[in-house]
Design an enzyme around this catalytic site. Sequence first.
Site: not given
Length: 210
Positions: A105, A109, A201, A204
């Site tokens: 990603r 944006t 996340d 992670d």
Amino acid sequence: MPREVHVVDHPLVQHKLSIMRRKETSTGSFRRLLREISMLLGYEVTRDMPVSLERIETPLMPMDAPVLDGKKVVIVSIMRAGDGIRDGMLEILPSARVGHIGLFRDPETLQPVEYFFKMPSDMEDRDVIVCDPMLATGNSAVAAIERIKKLGPRSIKFVCLLAAPEGVATLHDAHPDVALYTPAIDERLNDHGYILPGLGDAGDRLFGTK
Ligand code: URA
């Protein structure tokens, strides 16, 4: 068009997800739980797989026994967090073919940028299960499915661990024919595109990279 959403509310799935959400859950536990939950999600997502009858012999007599029909399923992991779901799915579909899509990603944006794409060579007439733990903005899911559709599979389903309402809408606005399987739809996204309350996340937490 269908816009199918299957919220997998089985108590085992819900319990495992709650442990995964806790911030003190270790990388090892998170990884094991993702594998376990993915097997249970795999059970749901394959519920309508076609079967045909095959003549077999038991030690006692012949019978017509149901066996999975058609070409092998393709499990597609959206790297890298999708690899955690892929591994659980492969436990129950050990002969499945496997594809990978690398998307990251853009932090500004929030749009997906592709860096890797490798699928089995003969995708026509196959059923595809796309895996990514977090359906957040939905942009990666939409981009991945767009690429896969060009290869002409018979069907595509999307499996995640957590979805945001925004992601569900984006996915189904672009691909109303893709059935979604998720244990939960959370409240919303934050300004960075993270699901709230979520679990942080997923990549992670799965790989211990934070
Ligand atoms: N990706 C993640 O890993 N977590 C989120 O909450 C959203 C996207």
